[in-house]
Design a protein around this motif. Structure first.
Motif, PDB file in Angstrom:
ATOM      1  N   LEU A  61      48.584  60.636  46.391  1.00  0.00           N
ATOM      2  CA  LEU A  61      48.058  59.994  45.455  1.00  0.00           C
ATOM      3  C   LEU A  61      48.224  58.459  45.945  1.00  0.00           C
ATOM      4  O   LEU A  61      47.364  58.157  45.292  1.00  0.00           O
ATOM      5  N   ALA A  62      48.920  58.182  46.193  1.00  0.00           N
ATOM      6  CA  ALA A  62      49.108  56.104  47.409  1.00  0.00           C
ATOM      7  C   ALA A  62      48.291  56.450  48.295  1.00  0.00           C
ATOM      8  O   ALA A  62      47.496  54.819  48.695  1.00  0.00           O
ATOM      9  N   VAL A  95      50.625  59.827  53.141  1.00  0.00           N
ATOM     10  CA  VAL A  95      50.279  60.838  53.890  1.00  0.00           C
ATOM     11  C   VAL A  95      50.024  62.047  52.936  1.00  0.00           C
ATOM     12  O   VAL A  95      50.815  62.345  52.667  1.00  0.00           O
ATOM     13  N   ASN A  96      48.866  63.102  52.998  1.00  0.00           N
ATOM     14  CA  ASN A  96      48.870  63.724  52.150  1.00  0.00           C
ATOM     15  C   ASN A  96      49.121  65.357  51.749  1.00  0.00           C
ATOM     16  O   ASN A  96      49.865  65.747  52.954  1.00  0.00           O
ATOM     17  N   LEU A 103      58.643  62.260  53.256  1.00  0.00           N
ATOM     18  CA  LEU A 103      58.874  60.754  52.673  1.00  0.00           C
ATOM     19  C   LEU A 103      59.782  59.780  53.636  1.00  0.00           C
ATOM     20  O   LEU A 103      60.294  59.353  54.581  1.00  0.00           O
ATOM     21  N   ILE A 104      60.941  60.681  53.080  1.00  0.00           N
ATOM     22  CA  ILE A 104      62.429  59.953  54.152  1.00  0.00           C
ATOM     23  C   ILE A 104      62.259  60.363  55.481  1.00  0.00           C
ATOM     24  O   ILE A 104      62.671  59.464  56.328  1.00  0.00           O
ATOM     25  N   THR A 123      54.408  49.933  47.072  1.00  0.00           N
ATOM     26  CA  THR A 123      53.653  51.244  46.634  1.00  0.00           C
ATOM     27  C   THR A 123      54.227  52.504  46.547  1.00  0.00           C
ATOM     28  O   THR A 123      54.073  52.855  47.998  1.00  0.00           O
ATOM     29  N   ILE A 124      54.670  53.270  46.178  1.00  0.00           N
ATOM     30  CA  ILE A 124      55.665  54.564  46.089  1.00  0.00           C
ATOM     31  C   ILE A 124      54.613  55.552  44.991  1.00  0.00           C
ATOM     32  O   ILE A 124      54.988  55.934  43.945  1.00  0.00           O
ATOM     33  N   SER A 125      54.185  56.804  45.983  1.00  0.00           N
ATOM     34  CA  SER A 125      53.977  57.954  44.969  1.00  0.00           C
ATOM     35  C   SER A 125      54.407  58.915  45.594  1.00  0.00           C
ATOM     36  O   SER A 125      54.311  58.949  46.828  1.00  0.00           O
ATOM     37  N   ILE A 126      55.367  59.774  45.473  1.00  0.00           N
ATOM     38  CA  ILE A 126      55.911  60.774  45.421  1.00  0.00           C
ATOM     39  C   ILE A 126      56.579  61.780  44.616  1.00  0.00           C
ATOM     40  O   ILE A 126      57.369  61.109  43.075  1.00  0.00           O
ATOM     41  N   GLY A 127      56.228  63.883  44.777  1.00  0.00           N
ATOM     42  CA  GLY A 127      57.230  63.877  44.516  1.00  0.00           C
ATOM     43  C   GLY A 127      56.354  64.861  43.134  1.00  0.00           C
ATOM     44  O   GLY A 127      56.744  66.614  42.997  1.00  0.00           O
ATOM     45  N   GLY A 128      55.284  65.246  43.561  1.00  0.00           N
ATOM     46  CA  GLY A 128      54.070  66.311  42.815  1.00  0.00           C
ATOM     47  C   GLY A 128      53.843  66.957  44.173  1.00  0.00           C
ATOM     48  O   GLY A 128      53.878  68.297  43.735  1.00  0.00           O
TER      49      GLY A 128
END
Length: 258
Positions: A61-62, A95-96, A103-104, A123-128
């Motif tokens: 998403l990011a 990264v897809n 991410l860590i 900008t951060i998108s993570i967890g999906g």
């Protein structure tokens, strides 16, 4: 008479002292009191340099998978350039397929730390992908237990991620994305995940409040489950979907006050 004078002398001295203190005390000035409290200022007004460095990290998403315009981070950056009359340099290292664990690991790289240190916007998108990769062959009770355990892991990982970022850069504004669930899968885990998303997104908002300056994009409302016209492949947004997120990004950032 002398006794009477001696009796009232302490009272007279006390009254004189009170009048002197009262008359010499500065009058309360509401303007001075108001000046003592700093008024909130817009985040964008605190940045006078002509170039903003925008680092994008996280998952697909990011990254902007399914977009021909660099995803919501790229679209929003172009809008900010036009509105602020400043150059916005986008460095998208998302990264897809990345999970919180991935991410860590990414944040431990020296080159990534250097990028974070220079960033004005992160900008951060993570967890999906944490949700997408869950084992779906469980019953109701097992599924609920697994989702609860995964939420606790997500919360701990997100705390680690934001703490790591703030160790490198305490001033950059963080732009976090909510989790959403466009998948219409007929299994128990998917239906539970949709119900649990509010709790996961509350975790994101609480973390944002802790690691200010930060804003959270309401992606779940912007990309509803049944909005197929906003999706590229049934999972990721298309250009129209990313544009909707970008509009919220710009509006939130331009109005955000410190």
């Amino acid at each position: 008479m002398k006794k009477l004078l001696l009796l009232f002398l302490p009272v007279l001295l006390l009254a004189c002292s009170f009048l002197y203190y009262y008359n010499s005390k500065p009058a309360f000035d509401s303007r001075t009191a108001a000046a003592g409290k700093a008024k909130p200022v817009r985040w964008v007004d605190t940045h006078t340099k002509q170039t903003l460095y925008h680092v994008v990290i996280g998952d697909s998403l990011a990254k902007g998978y399914g977009s021909s315009q660099g995803g919501y981070a790229g679209i929003a950056s172009k809008q900010l350039e036009a509105k602020l009359q400043k150059q916005v340099i986008v460095d998208n290292i998302a990264v897809n397929g990345l999970t919180t664990t991935g991410l860590i690991s990414l944040l431990e790289r020296p080159d990534v730390k250097e990028k974070l240190q220079k960033a004005d916007i992160i900008t951060i998108s993570i967890g999906g992908n944490n949700l997408l990769r869950l084992n779906r062959n469980f019953g109701i009770l097992e599924g609920l237990k697994m989702l609860d355990q995964e939420k606790k892991k997500f919360q701990a990982d997100l705390e680690h991620i934001l703490l790591t970022i703030r160790a490198e850069n305490k001033d950059a504004v963080l732009v976090l994305s909510e989790l959403y669930n466009p998948l219409q899968l007929e299994d128990s885990i998917s239906s539970y995940a949709s119900l649990f998303l509010d709790g996961w997104n509350k975790t994101i908002r609480t973390a944002a409040d802790t690691y200010n300056p930060a804003i959270v994009l309401p992606v779940r409302k912007l990309i509803p489950n049944d909005a197929k016209e906003l999706l590229y492949d049934g999972v990721h947004p298309n250009d129209a979907g990313y544009a909707r997120i970008a509009d919220a990004f710009v509006q939130s950032l331009l109005s955000y006050k410190l």
